[in-house]
Design a protein around this motif. Structure first.
Motif, PDB file in Angstrom:
ATOM      1  N   ARG A 257      35.345  45.457  32.847  1.00 54.35           N
ATOM      2  CA  ARG A 257      35.919  44.368  33.598  1.00 54.35           C
ATOM      3  C   ARG A 257      35.889  44.803  35.174  1.00 54.35           C
ATOM      4  O   ARG A 257      35.520  44.017  35.944  1.00 54.35           O
ATOM      5  CB  ARG A 257      37.585  44.504  33.293  1.00 54.35           C
ATOM      6  CG  ARG A 257      38.127  43.460  32.965  1.00 54.35           C
ATOM      7  CD  ARG A 257      39.759  43.649  32.703  1.00 54.35           C
ATOM      8  NE  ARG A 257      40.481  44.345  33.361  1.00 54.35           N
ATOM      9  CZ  ARG A 257      40.844  44.268  34.730  1.00 54.35           C
ATOM     10  NH1 ARG A 257      40.994  42.912  35.059  1.00 54.35           N
ATOM     11  NH2 ARG A 257      41.452  45.061  35.206  1.00 54.35           N
ATOM     12  N   LYS A 260      32.332  44.389  36.489  1.00 54.16           N
ATOM     13  CA  LYS A 260      32.087  43.036  36.708  1.00 54.16           C
ATOM     14  C   LYS A 260      32.877  42.644  37.982  1.00 54.16           C
ATOM     15  O   LYS A 260      32.135  41.968  38.990  1.00 54.16           O
ATOM     16  CB  LYS A 260      32.774  42.160  35.447  1.00 54.16           C
ATOM     17  CG  LYS A 260      32.328  40.627  35.652  1.00 54.16           C
ATOM     18  CD  LYS A 260      32.378  39.935  34.320  1.00 54.16           C
ATOM     19  CE  LYS A 260      31.453  38.844  34.252  1.00 54.16           C
ATOM     20  NZ  LYS A 260      31.973  37.786  34.634  1.00 54.16           N
ATOM     21  N   ASP A 302      41.568  50.640  32.138  1.00 54.37           N
ATOM     22  CA  ASP A 302      40.278  50.752  32.706  1.00 54.37           C
ATOM     23  C   ASP A 302      39.795  52.357  33.489  1.00 54.37           C
ATOM     24  O   ASP A 302      38.685  52.732  32.937  1.00 54.37           O
ATOM     25  CB  ASP A 302      40.132  49.885  34.226  1.00 54.37           C
ATOM     26  CG  ASP A 302      40.131  48.368  33.852  1.00 54.37           C
ATOM     27  OD1 ASP A 302      39.748  47.750  32.976  1.00 54.37           O
ATOM     28  OD2 ASP A 302      40.981  47.631  34.622  1.00 54.37           O
TER      29      ASP A 302
END
Ligand code: 5AD
Ligand code: SF4
Length: 430
Positions: A257, A260, A302
């Motif tokens: 994530r 990106k 994350d």
């Protein structure tokens, strides 16, 4: 790259009669070659300028003049703003114009205003620079500059400009000069070095060409983007003997994530597969990376993905940073920032793990005989400082005359910042 640029500025200024000195105090000119990559680096410039202003005034009191110059990416990015904050600066120029230093220096003092050159000129600096006048045993050579990747956190495409590769012949000629002046190792430099495409050559092809140069013992390149590690470059790691088994390959984060949102153009699994292929080609390849923690929107999950990736890959060394919002970059627009305390906490956790991995790798070197390139005098008399293939500093008892030699050294111990080695028996007898 700033080290390389500073050396080339010295080459240009040598023609005007300037020689480098060790101390800023009393100098006729001081150039601060600056970095804009994180806020902390940029802030240092202002602290340093405060100190230099006093030296400039001291020099004036004795009837002299100290030209104070700010070069590099802070100059490029802040320009007039920097001059407003530091009006005593005489000269301000960016990373692409230092070949014009003779003209700029001649203009200093002709008007009340500072001389400014932050162009991206059509005439390329590399076509205008004089031959390099000195080389260390381990030398740098810029082959590529700038970047078209536009990672959303990064100022490089704005300060260094778009990606630009130097022609092959120019690079080969510069490498030959460096070797003639005693260099044994060359590190090819570029912000995105493996995107090199001068004269349509790939970096792999350039590496194979340079590897043939007589006298070259070691070749490295930095910094690479994972998406530009092509098959040819991976293969070169298994085939080109002088290419060192150590690769700086920044991943930044282990979260898809966040990758990106950073516009990194690959996933964490792409990185894993790439490392697998590199290690299949060269089993003793050691890796290093850069990491950013606390990128906007980074969650605990994350961050856990980053830690998992670190555990899986195992890095011989690494640089890690708190995300620092940079003016003009897409990520800096202020959405969903991570709290400072959270950033600091994550950085501490990550750095502890990376440090443990570095130590573990260093310990695997103890007892081995490694080639060490002796680069300069060490801390104590009779001691030299060299580098292992993995860029680890190694202290060795050896005569000064051996600077520039690549010797075989038995690694006796691993300290917090360096390895301790001794010349292997055959070397000591030599
Ligand atoms: N904040 C923190 N770290 C950054 N880097 C680049 N830009 C930033 C930023 N805005 C780091 C990246 C890069 C290294 C040279 O600096 O990790 O790989
Ligand atoms: Fe910056 Fe490297 Fe991304 Fe280019 S590839 S924008 S230099 S972090």
């Amino acid at each position: 790259m700033n080290v390389y640029d500073s050396a080339r500025m010295a080459d240009v200024l040598a023609r005007l009669g300037y020689t480098p000195v060790d101390e800023a105090a009393g100098a006729d000119m001081v150039i601060l070659n600056t970095c804009h990559i994180r806020e902390k680096a940029a802030q240092k410039v202002y602290a340093e300028l405060g100190r230099l202003r006093r030296l400039q005034e001291d020099k004036k009191k004795t009837g002299g003049r100290m030209i104070l110059a700010v070069a590099g990416c802070v100059a490029q990015a802040e320009g007039e703003e920097l001059l407003r904050r530091a009006p005593f600066v005489d000269l301000l120029f960016g990373p692409q114009t230092y070949h014009r230093l003779p003209r700029m220096v001649a203009m200093v003092g002709q008007t009340a205003r500072a001389v400014v050159d932050t162009d991206f000129p059509a005439e390329r600096k590399f076509d205008r620079l004089p031959e390099t006048a000195a080389a260390a045993a381990a030398a740098f050579l810029t082959v590529q500059e700038g970047c078209d990747k536009f990672c959303t956190f990064c100022v490089v495409p704005y300060t260094r400009g778009v990606e630009e590769s130097r022609p092959v012949d120019q690079i080969v000629a510069e490498a030959e000069q460096l070797l003639a002046q005693g260099a044994r190792e060359i590190t090819l430099l570029g912000q995105n070095v493996n995107a090199y495409h001068g004269d349509g050559w790939s970096l792999a092809r350039l590496i194979r060409r340079l590897a043939k140069l007589p006298g070259l013992a070691r070749l490295r390149y930095t910094t690479s983007h994972p998406s530009d590690m092509d098959d040819g470059l991976i293969a070169a790691h298994g085939e080109v003997e002088v290419l060192m088994p150590y690769l700086h390959l920044p991943v930044q984060t282990g979260s898809d994530r966040v990758l990106k949102a950073m516009n990194r153009q690959h996933t964490a699994d792409d990185y894993r597969r790439l490392v697998e292929r590199l290690r299949a080609t060269r089993s003793d390849l050691a890796l290093s990376s850069d990491f950013i923690v606390g990128f906007p929107g980074e969650t605990a999950a994350d961050f856990a993905a980053t830690m998992a990736l670190v555990d899986e890959i195992g890095f011989a060394s690494a640089f890690s940073f708190k995300y620092s919002p940079r003016p003009g970059t897409p990520a800096a627009s202020g959405l969903d920032p991570v709290r400072e305390a959270e950033k600091a906490e994550r950085l501490t956790v990550l750095q502890a793990r990376l440090e443990a991995q570095r130590r573990e790798f260093a310990n695997t070197c103890v007892g081995r005989v490694l080639p060490v390139l002796l680069e300069k005098p060490g801390r104590h008399a009779g001691q030299l400082l060299g580098r292992s293939p993995y860029l680890q500093p190694v202290h060795i008892e050896a005569a000064t005359a051996r600077i520039g030699d690549e010797v075989s050294a038995r690694i006796a111990a691993a300290g917090p910042n360096s390895l301790a080695g001794e010349l292997a028996v055959a070397e000591a007898d030599a």
